[in-house]
Write a protein that holds these residues in place. Sequence first.
Motif, short mmCIF file in Angstrom:
data_model
loop_
_atom_site.label_atom_id
_atom_site.label_comp_id
_atom_site.label_asym_id
_atom_site.label_seq_id
_atom_site.Cartn_x
_atom_site.Cartn_y
_atom_site.Cartn_z
N ALA A 61 55.09 46.95 -9.57
CA ALA A 61 55.73 47.68 -8.47
C ALA A 61 54.70 48.23 -7.49
O ALA A 61 54.91 48.19 -6.27
N ALA A 62 53.57 48.71 -8.00
CA ALA A 62 52.51 49.22 -7.13
C ALA A 62 51.94 48.08 -6.28
O ALA A 62 51.75 48.23 -5.06
N ARG A 63 51.68 46.94 -6.91
CA ARG A 63 51.16 45.78 -6.16
C ARG A 63 52.17 45.34 -5.10
O ARG A 63 51.82 45.10 -3.95
N ASP A 64 53.44 45.25 -5.48
CA ASP A 64 54.47 44.81 -4.54
C ASP A 64 54.58 45.76 -3.35
O ASP A 64 54.70 45.33 -2.20
N ALA A 65 54.52 47.07 -3.61
CA ALA A 65 54.60 48.06 -2.53
C ALA A 65 53.41 47.94 -1.58
O ALA A 65 53.57 47.98 -0.36
N LEU A 66 52.22 47.76 -2.14
CA LEU A 66 51.03 47.63 -1.31
C LEU A 66 51.06 46.32 -0.53
O LEU A 66 50.75 46.29 0.67
N GLU A 67 51.45 45.23 -1.16
CA GLU A 67 51.52 43.95 -0.46
C GLU A 67 52.55 44.00 0.68
O GLU A 67 52.31 43.44 1.76
N ALA A 68 53.69 44.66 0.47
CA ALA A 68 54.70 44.79 1.52
C ALA A 68 54.14 45.58 2.71
O ALA A 68 54.34 45.20 3.88
N ALA A 69 53.44 46.67 2.43
CA ALA A 69 52.85 47.47 3.50
C ALA A 69 51.77 46.68 4.24
O ALA A 69 51.66 46.75 5.47
N LEU A 70 50.97 45.93 3.51
CA LEU A 70 49.92 45.11 4.13
C LEU A 70 50.53 44.01 4.99
O LEU A 70 50.03 43.71 6.08
N ASP A 71 51.61 43.39 4.52
CA ASP A 71 52.29 42.34 5.28
C ASP A 71 52.80 42.91 6.60
O ASP A 71 52.64 42.31 7.67
N GLU A 72 53.39 44.10 6.54
CA GLU A 72 53.89 44.75 7.75
C GLU A 72 52.73 45.06 8.70
O GLU A 72 52.82 44.85 9.90
N TYR A 73 51.63 45.54 8.17
CA TYR A 73 50.46 45.91 8.98
C TYR A 73 49.83 44.67 9.62
O TYR A 73 49.52 44.66 10.81
N ALA A 74 49.59 43.64 8.80
CA ALA A 74 48.82 42.48 9.25
C ALA A 74 49.67 41.39 9.87
O ALA A 74 49.14 40.49 10.53
N GLY A 75 50.98 41.43 9.62
CA GLY A 75 51.84 40.37 10.12
C GLY A 75 51.68 39.07 9.35
O GLY A 75 52.07 38.00 9.81
N ARG A 76 51.10 39.16 8.17
CA ARG A 76 50.91 37.99 7.29
C ARG A 76 50.73 38.50 5.87
O ARG A 76 50.34 39.65 5.65
N PRO A 77 51.01 37.66 4.90
CA PRO A 77 50.82 38.09 3.51
C PRO A 77 49.34 38.37 3.21
O PRO A 77 48.46 37.63 3.65
N VAL A 78 49.10 39.44 2.50
CA VAL A 78 47.77 39.79 2.01
C VAL A 78 47.93 40.02 0.52
O VAL A 78 48.65 40.91 0.10
N GLY A 79 47.28 39.19 -0.29
CA GLY A 79 47.38 39.32 -1.73
C GLY A 79 46.60 40.52 -2.25
O GLY A 79 45.61 40.94 -1.64
N VAL A 80 47.08 41.07 -3.35
CA VAL A 80 46.45 42.21 -4.00
C VAL A 80 46.34 41.91 -5.49
O VAL A 80 47.31 41.51 -6.12
N VAL A 81 45.15 42.10 -6.01
CA VAL A 81 44.93 42.00 -7.46
C VAL A 81 44.69 43.42 -7.96
O VAL A 81 43.84 44.13 -7.42
N LEU A 82 45.47 43.83 -8.96
CA LEU A 82 45.33 45.18 -9.51
C LEU A 82 44.67 45.13 -10.88
O LEU A 82 44.94 44.23 -11.67
N ARG A 83 43.85 46.13 -11.14
CA ARG A 83 43.26 46.32 -12.46
C ARG A 83 43.29 47.81 -12.78
O ARG A 83 43.19 48.65 -11.89
N THR A 84 43.36 48.12 -14.06
CA THR A 84 43.21 49.50 -14.50
C THR A 84 41.71 49.81 -14.56
O THR A 84 40.88 48.88 -14.60
N PRO A 85 41.34 51.09 -14.60
CA PRO A 85 39.92 51.42 -14.77
C PRO A 85 39.31 50.77 -16.01
O PRO A 85 38.17 50.28 -15.96
N ALA A 86 40.05 50.74 -17.10
CA ALA A 86 39.53 50.12 -18.33
C ALA A 86 39.29 48.63 -18.14
O ALA A 86 38.31 48.08 -18.66
N GLU A 87 40.17 47.98 -17.39
CA GLU A 87 39.99 46.54 -17.15
C GLU A 87 38.78 46.27 -16.27
O GLU A 87 38.04 45.31 -16.51
#
Length: 178
Positions: A61-87
Amino acid sequence: MTDSPENRPFVALLCAVNVGGTGKLPMSDLRAMCERIGFDDVRTYIASGNVLFSTGLDADAARDALEAALDEYAGRPVGVVLRTPAEVARVRDANPFPSAVPSRVGVVFLDAPPDADTAGRARGVSDEEIALGDQEIYVHYPQGMGRSRLHLPGATGRATTRNMNTVTKLAALAAERP
């Protein structure tokens, strides 16, 4: 969103942002975007699209929310890879090229495990060394990334590369987080 015990920290790695003149995104805009989404404790690191934050959302859900905001900002899809601090710490600690110059070790972060035959299917290999991680591909570029013609199959879509200096700094910053 308020800070709460159920907030989880994440490190987001944006794909194709501020690299080679493409995908211009000031980090101040990225921070503001994350805060508008409702992420807490937002901090960016260097201009290549690295942002640390905490949220009550799960990773998808965090990745999807950030990708949606980035798409709106950039006018194109921007992929996001998420990791936890431990990862991120695990990726740093699993570096198969510990004696190499850290700026010459790239980590390709993926959103799924790499195919077992990734190294064998690589094209444009010169003197690069390739090793597979859990959801990463490590590459030692003895002559530097900028001179390489290496193409890794499967390193597209939600895939982004950071050098080991950046991975190490992100692990340290993530370890400092509340």
